[in-house]
Design a protein around this motif. Structure first.
Motif, short mmCIF file in Angstrom:
data_model
loop_
_atom_site.label_atom_id
_atom_site.label_comp_id
_atom_site.label_asym_id
_atom_site.label_seq_id
_atom_site.Cartn_x
_atom_site.Cartn_y
_atom_site.Cartn_z
N ILE A 198 0.84 -1.20 0.00
CA ILE A 198 0.00 0.00 0.00
C ILE A 198 0.87 1.24 0.00
CG2 ILE A 198 -0.22 -0.08 2.53
CD1 ILE A 198 -3.04 1.13 2.16
N ASP A 199 0.52 2.19 -0.87
CA ASP A 199 1.16 3.50 -0.85
C ASP A 199 0.13 4.52 -1.34
OD1 ASP A 199 1.12 3.41 -3.70
OD2 ASP A 199 3.06 2.38 -3.71
N GLU A 200 0.57 5.75 -1.54
CA GLU A 200 -0.38 6.80 -1.93
C GLU A 200 -0.92 6.60 -3.34
OE1 GLU A 200 1.44 10.42 0.83
OE2 GLU A 200 1.27 10.65 -1.35
N LYS A 201 -0.24 5.80 -4.17
CA LYS A 201 -0.68 5.61 -5.56
C LYS A 201 -1.69 4.48 -5.70
CE LYS A 201 3.51 7.44 -7.72
NZ LYS A 201 4.64 7.14 -8.66
N GLU A 202 -1.46 3.35 -5.02
CA GLU A 202 -2.38 2.23 -5.17
C GLU A 202 -2.21 1.22 -4.04
OE1 GLU A 202 -0.10 -0.87 -8.17
OE2 GLU A 202 -1.57 0.51 -9.02
N VAL A 203 -3.18 0.31 -3.96
CA VAL A 203 -3.16 -0.79 -2.99
C VAL A 203 -3.11 -2.09 -3.77
CG1 VAL A 203 -4.39 -1.93 -1.10
CG2 VAL A 203 -4.54 0.57 -1.36
N THR A 204 -2.30 -3.04 -3.30
CA THR A 204 -2.24 -4.37 -3.91
C THR A 204 -2.84 -5.38 -2.93
OG1 THR A 204 -0.22 -3.79 -5.11
CG2 THR A 204 -0.77 -6.14 -4.94
N LEU A 205 -3.85 -6.09 -3.40
CA LEU A 205 -4.55 -7.08 -2.57
C LEU A 205 -4.43 -8.45 -3.21
CD1 LEU A 205 -6.79 -7.73 -0.30
CD2 LEU A 205 -8.43 -7.45 -2.17
N LYS A 206 -4.02 -9.44 -2.42
CA LYS A 206 -4.00 -10.82 -2.90
C LYS A 206 -5.30 -11.51 -2.49
CE LYS A 206 -0.32 -13.34 -3.09
NZ LYS A 206 -0.02 -13.21 -4.52
N THR A 207 -5.91 -12.21 -3.44
CA THR A 207 -7.15 -12.94 -3.18
C THR A 207 -7.25 -14.07 -4.21
OG1 THR A 207 -9.52 -12.66 -2.71
CG2 THR A 207 -8.65 -11.53 -4.67
N PRO A 208 -7.97 -15.14 -3.93
CA PRO A 208 -8.01 -16.28 -4.85
C PRO A 208 -8.50 -15.93 -6.26
CG PRO A 208 -8.88 -16.91 -2.72
CD PRO A 208 -8.69 -15.43 -2.68
#
Length: 505
Positions: free
Chosen positions: A319-329
């Motif tokens: 996570i940062d000010e530009k985007e969030v990365t989420l892992k999910t199936p």
């Protein structure tokens, strides 16, 4: 008799009501009557339908339990005569036979339930519990409707009927304010009104110095300032007034007039208003996501595929000010790809987080990248009823003031008590609370089934060149079963359909 808490609660709930029991078997009649006298204040017993009908006309009990096959007059004939006198009576049929003809007739005349002999205590207890709840609901409707006229300017107010501190009824503007399709949905969200009152300096809410309900009842006629969050998560300023109902001890009516447009909240508590602004700040939500990432917190990811709920675990990876990365199936990524938005929930979050503006989906490493997110009070997990997107076999004809509309509309979704329609042009004069007629054609097996029902316009939303119209209705008996069957079968189709798209590139 088992003196369990369940039976004690049942006895308490049945105390206001009397029972008529009709059974031609003398031994069974005496045994059951002795049992019922431990539950009801008054029990009247008869040995045939003719005698039972006379006792009903004399005492007017709220609940009737009767056998079917009896001399002089059978139970169904007696029940039909009773329901013509008072349609609100709850009639329970008992029989030793599973006769479909009797069952169909019982449904037609409005029997509350159909029990098989010998009666089991647990099933009888469950049936009487539902009886009591249904009778209380009828009473609440009567109290609510008969006292609306006494509420100052109620047409423009949110109006709630309270029994003690609990909400038992609410008017349509109140349901709309809390984005609830029915009283059942509203009570699912909250039952005690005090839970809605938000802290604000000089306003009415629970704190160490006094209890909100005591303050109301000890100051009859006094007007109070209160702050409540609506369906859009915006805090509203209301003037609250409480009025007790003298002839119904324990009941009272609340009216709430929205004065938010006056902008007075800052004058009472500027710091609270600032806290509200911060609660909507994306930076604060990003902080929640960061906290979840650092603590490895369990997160649930939610989507709706044509009304079908798709939910899996997720993990914030970056996570940062530009985007969030989420892992999910992978399966959840396919749902996100289809819907282009999703919700996140966690025990760490005060409410659901709505995520949008998907930057990219990486199926190889099973991650989604997004950069817009904010808190919301509504999410797929809080729906009170299953809503599904129908197939092409379901069609609707919309009738309003003698005019038919069937080609200028599309069906967005349907549930057991509501349908959401999309019009390119709104029928002239159509407005919220107006009555319409719906002809719903569904396909069960190879045969089309028509459900004709009156409905009420619950919500109209205008966006660009289209109008979203939500209509509420209430089905019973065969029509209700037919729609239940359709929705259940449609869900199975959608499950198979979604499984199919999981493997599409």
């Amino acid at each position: 008799m088992d003196e369990s808490n369940t039976l004690k609660q049942l006895r308490t709930s049945l105390q206001p009501y009397s029972l008529l029991y009709v059974e031609d078997n003398a031994g069974l009649n005496a045994q059951a009557t002795a049992l019922f006298k431990k539950l009801f204040e008054s029990v009247y017993s008869a040995y045939n339908g003719e005698e039972g009908l006379k006792l009903f006309e004399q005492h007017r009990p709220a609940i009737v339990i009767t056998d079917i096959t009896m001399p002089k007059m059978d139970g169904l004939t007696m029940a039909e005569a009773i329901l013509k006198i008072d349609s609100e009576v709850k009639v329970i049929i008992t029989t030793a036979h599973d006769d479909q003809e009797f069952l169909h007739k019982a449904i037609r005349i409005g029997i509350f339930d159909f029990l098989t002999k010998p009666l089991r205590i647990d099933i009888l207890t469950e049936t009487l519990t539902r009886c009591s709840a249904s009778l209380r609901e009828i009473l609440h409707h009567k109290i609510f409707n008969s006292n609306l006229h006494a509420i100052f300017n109620y047409q423009n107010s949110l109006v709630l009927l309270l029994q003690g501190e609990k909400v038992v009824m609410a008017n349509q503007p109140c349901l709309e304010f809390f984005n609830s399709e029915s009283m059942e949905a509203l009570r699912t969200r909250f039952d005690e009104f005090g839970k809605l009152l938000l802290e604000h300096n000089g306003f009415l809410y629970d704190h160490d110095r006094f209890h909100w309900f005591n303050e109301l009842t000890q100051n009859p006629g006094k007007l109070f300032n209160v702050k409540i969050a609506g369906k859009d998560d915006t805090h509203h300023h209301f003037i609250l007034r409480y009025q007790s109902i003298p002839e119904k001890e324990g009941y009272g009516v609340l009216s709430l007039n929205d004065v938010s447009e006056l902008g007075l909240l800052k004058l009472y508590d500027a710091s609270s208003v600032e806290r509200e602004r911060l609660a909507k700040d994306e930076k604060m939500v990003r902080g929640l996501l960061d906290m979840a990432m650092r603590n490895g917190a369990k997160i649930r990811v939610h989507n709706l595929y044509k009304g079908l709920s798709i939910t899996n675990d997720g993990l914030i990876e970056k996570i940062d000010e530009k985007e969030v990365t989420l892992k999910t199936p992978y399966v959840q990524l396919k749902a996100i790809q289809h819907e282009e938005v999703f919700y996140l929930t966690s025990e760490l979050f005060p409410m659901a987080i709505f995520c949008s503006n998907i930057q990219r989906l990486d199926f190889d490493v099973q991650s989604v990248h997004f950069n817009q997110y904010h808190l919301v009070q509504t999410s797929p997990t809080r729906r009170s009823a299953i809503r599904i997107v129908p197939d092409e076999s379901l069609t609707i004809t919309f009738l309003y003031e003698g005019r038919k509309f069937e080609t200028d509309l599309s069906i967005m979704d349907i549930s057991m008590n509501a349908v959401r329609l999309l019009f390119s042009t709104l029928p002239s004069g159509l407005a919220v609370k107006q009555s319409v007629v719906l002809d719903i054609v569904i396909k069960l097996g190879q045969r089309p089934v028509i459900i004709n029902t009156e409905a009420e316009v619950f919500r109209i939303h205008h966006e660009k060149n289209r109008y979203e119209v939500v209509c509420m209705f209430e089905l019973h008996g065969t029509t209700q079963k037919n729609l239940i069957d359709y929705i259940a079968k449609r869900q199975m189709v959608l499950i198979r359909e979604f499984k199919g798209i999981q493997y599409e590139k």
